[in-house]
Design an enzyme around this catalytic site. Structure first.
Site, PDB file in Angstrom:
ATOM      1  N   LYS A  64      34.989  70.302  60.283  1.00 52.85           N
ATOM      2  CA  LYS A  64      36.389  69.987  60.557  1.00 52.85           C
ATOM      3  C   LYS A  64      37.171  70.298  59.291  1.00 52.85           C
ATOM      4  CE  LYS A  64      39.033  66.601  63.141  1.00 52.85           C
ATOM      5  NZ  LYS A  64      39.083  65.249  63.699  1.00 52.85           N
TER       6      LYS A  64
ATOM      7  N   SER B  60      38.750  57.135  65.290  1.00 56.07           N
ATOM      8  CA  SER B  60      38.595  57.657  63.930  1.00 56.07           C
ATOM      9  C   SER B  60      39.604  56.978  63.007  1.00 56.07           C
ATOM     10  CB  SER B  60      38.839  59.167  63.904  1.00 56.07           C
ATOM     11  OG  SER B  60      37.892  59.837  64.697  1.00 56.07           O
TER      12      SER B  60
ATOM     13  N   ARG C 275      31.697  67.096  72.172  1.00 58.79           N
ATOM     14  CA  ARG C 275      32.967  67.558  71.628  1.00 58.79           C
ATOM     15  C   ARG C 275      33.153  69.015  72.024  1.00 58.79           C
ATOM     16  NH1 ARG C 275      34.336  66.300  65.474  1.00 58.79           N
ATOM     17  NH2 ARG C 275      32.894  67.972  64.969  1.00 58.79           N
TER      18      ARG C 275
END
Length: 213
Positions: free
Chosen positions: A140, A111, A42
């Site tokens: 996040k 997701s 990521r």
């Protein structure tokens, strides 16, 4: 390559926040030595050229350990580096469109937060689902928490593997027993550890205990 439930057991998601004493590649190799069953790269800040260079190197490293390599969000990079998979969120490209671009062989993860999203992703061709955030997470900041009940509803509704994500660590992982998830996706619990290899061994054993419920 398609996605097996075992692939979800200890899913390492990178974050260069904890690099310094080690490079990101060294950290990932330690996670692989410790038993990570999947690695997701990521990168939110890296330019395309360096992202691709890093992805190619990490793909080769994961292949050495026989572990699937997943790219987060960037379909073009996933195709160029011949990644094993691509993971997209609800605000990214829809799974059916991703499948049209990457072909039948690449793993697609999506997701999800509820049954409606989960069923739509499965119908569109997703190979696995990420469900969360299961707990409060500092990784996040805009992530909404998903209830234990919602996770149970999702795992009961779909036929594909499900990995739990968001704020999971060795202190709370066993709270996910009985939800039906097939493993855990971890960021800080792995890459923020003093000894990543040993931490992964511990986390993998706990995840195996969790899924046996």
């Amino acid at each position: 390559m398609k996605c097996e439930k075992e692939t979800m057991l200890l899913y390492a998601v990178t974050d260069r926040m904890w690099t310094g004493k080690q490079t990101l590649m060294e950290q990932v190799e330690d996670a692989l030595k410790g038993g990570a069953t999947c690695v997701q790269l990521r990168e939110k800040e890296l330019d395309e050229e360096n992202f691709l260079k890093e992805a190619i190197e990490m793909k080769a490293l994961c292949a050495k350990y026989g572990v699937p390599f997943i790219v987060n969000d960037n379909v073009e990079i996933a195709i160029k580096c011949k990644a094993d998979g691509i993971h997209v969120g609800q605000s990214d490209m829809e799974a059916g469109n991703v499948r049209a671009l990457v072909g039948e062989d690449m793993i697609i993860g999506v997701s999800t937060k509820n049954v409606e999203q989960a069923l739509a992703a499965q119908k569109a061709g997703a190979d696995y689902l990420g469900v969360g955030a299961m707990f409060h997470t500092g990784t996040k900041l805009d992530a909404e928490e998903v209830s234990r009940e919602a996770a149970q509803e999702i795992t009961a509704a779909v036929d594909i593997p499900v990995v739990a994500i968001g704020g999971i660590n060795k202190k709370n992982i066993l709270e996910l027993k009985g939800t039906g998830v097939d493993g855990v996706a971890l960021v800080s619990a792995i890459f923020g550890a003093e000894n990543i290899e040993e931490e992964c061994k511990t986390l993998k054993a706990l995840s195996a205990e969790m899924v046996q419920a």
